[in-house]
Design an enzyme around this catalytic site. Structure first.
Site, PDB file in Angstrom:
ATOM      1  N   PRO A   1      46.549  56.749  62.156  1.00 42.45           N
ATOM      2  CA  PRO A   1      46.352  58.184  61.874  1.00 42.45           C
ATOM      3  C   PRO A   1      45.201  58.411  60.895  1.00 42.45           C
ATOM      4  O   PRO A   1      44.769  57.491  60.195  1.00 42.45           O
ATOM      5  CB  PRO A   1      47.671  58.612  61.220  1.00 42.45           C
ATOM      6  N   TYR A   2      44.746  59.654  60.902  1.00 46.23           N
ATOM      7  CA  TYR A   2      43.776  60.122  59.912  1.00 46.23           C
ATOM      8  C   TYR A   2      44.400  61.341  59.247  1.00 46.23           C
ATOM      9  O   TYR A   2      44.820  62.281  59.924  1.00 46.23           O
ATOM     10  CB  TYR A   2      42.457  60.514  60.584  1.00 46.23           C
TER      11      TYR A   2
END
Lengths: 67, 67, 67, 67, 67, 67
Positions: free
Chosen positions: A2-3
């Protein structure tokens, strides 16, 4: 993988507090969705007070109004 | 007409290097997808080291760990 | 350790073209700034035509106008 | 409940002008879509000139070219 | 008053898991920085697999490679 | 040359309303800061209801609570 982008007003958050945010949100994504912490990227943006608006006004004014 | 946002840690990238990124990514979008370079916008954000996290920790710590 | 967000209008880009963008921009960051490709993250957003504006109007109208 | 991010080059926008942007875009979302101004968030990012590219070059160069 | 954007690959996260992310990150910001949960906004973006790149390649390929 | 990103919940905004947002915010930037409308880019993101959180909960729940 994820970011996560965390945007807050610039009001003196310390490096320790930022590290705590990074650690906490990475763990949350691992616990909730099984995301690999090794490739989780977290970016914190500190935004000047006069650049942040809510309720149609700058945040400093919004807070004074007592909301 | 694309918009590209490149986020990197602030570690002394020069104006020449930034111009090279702008030129390179604009050309890539033209070559790959036929996008018009005239209206391609590129914005580079330089992020303070203690605001960038990976692997659940600030990037400086991550690098020291030897990853 | 960069994060790159490429935003384009949704007009049929193929998975191969997206892979080419990912490869190209990752290499560009390595060649220009020495960034580690292993931890470079690229996210492509395809945006519906009526959600993209330029010149004060939706992009479809802007193109017809001959700009 | 909208979130609006306005990104401009850093060229001396005053706090008053920023407040005007915040007020204007919040009202626009209320008038157009009936969005509640109380929970509309607006964040303005001022980007250094050499970090903004258009037409494959830094914006200062683009303007000199007469485009 | 923070704004948090969580970007993950689209792989079947349920509404319950998303609600857990929203609750968790809002609490984290309250516990770490004393941020008001009432005005904390969290937006989750689910990104198609072929639009997410890491290591210079689409994430599906990256995972197969055993990294 | 500004870039504006408007993020709203997906609740049936029409193409006409989106065009109105694009026109309105472009004009606001011209009137307030003298920004060139020809190169102002506006991108609207419509976000699924269960991906938007406020007050530590999904927005649908937040609204029912009467806040």
């Amino acid at each position: 993988m994820p970011y996560v982008n965390i945007r807050i007003t610039r009001e003196g958050a310390t490096s320790e507090q930022k590290a705590e945010l990074i650690r906490g949100v990475t763990r949350l994504l691992q616990d909730t969705l099984g995301k690999n912490p090794e490739t989780t990227v977290v970016v914190i943006d500190e935004v000047e007070m006069d650049c942040w608006g809510i309720g149609g006004m700058p945040v400093a004014e919004f807070r004074q109004r007592g909301s």
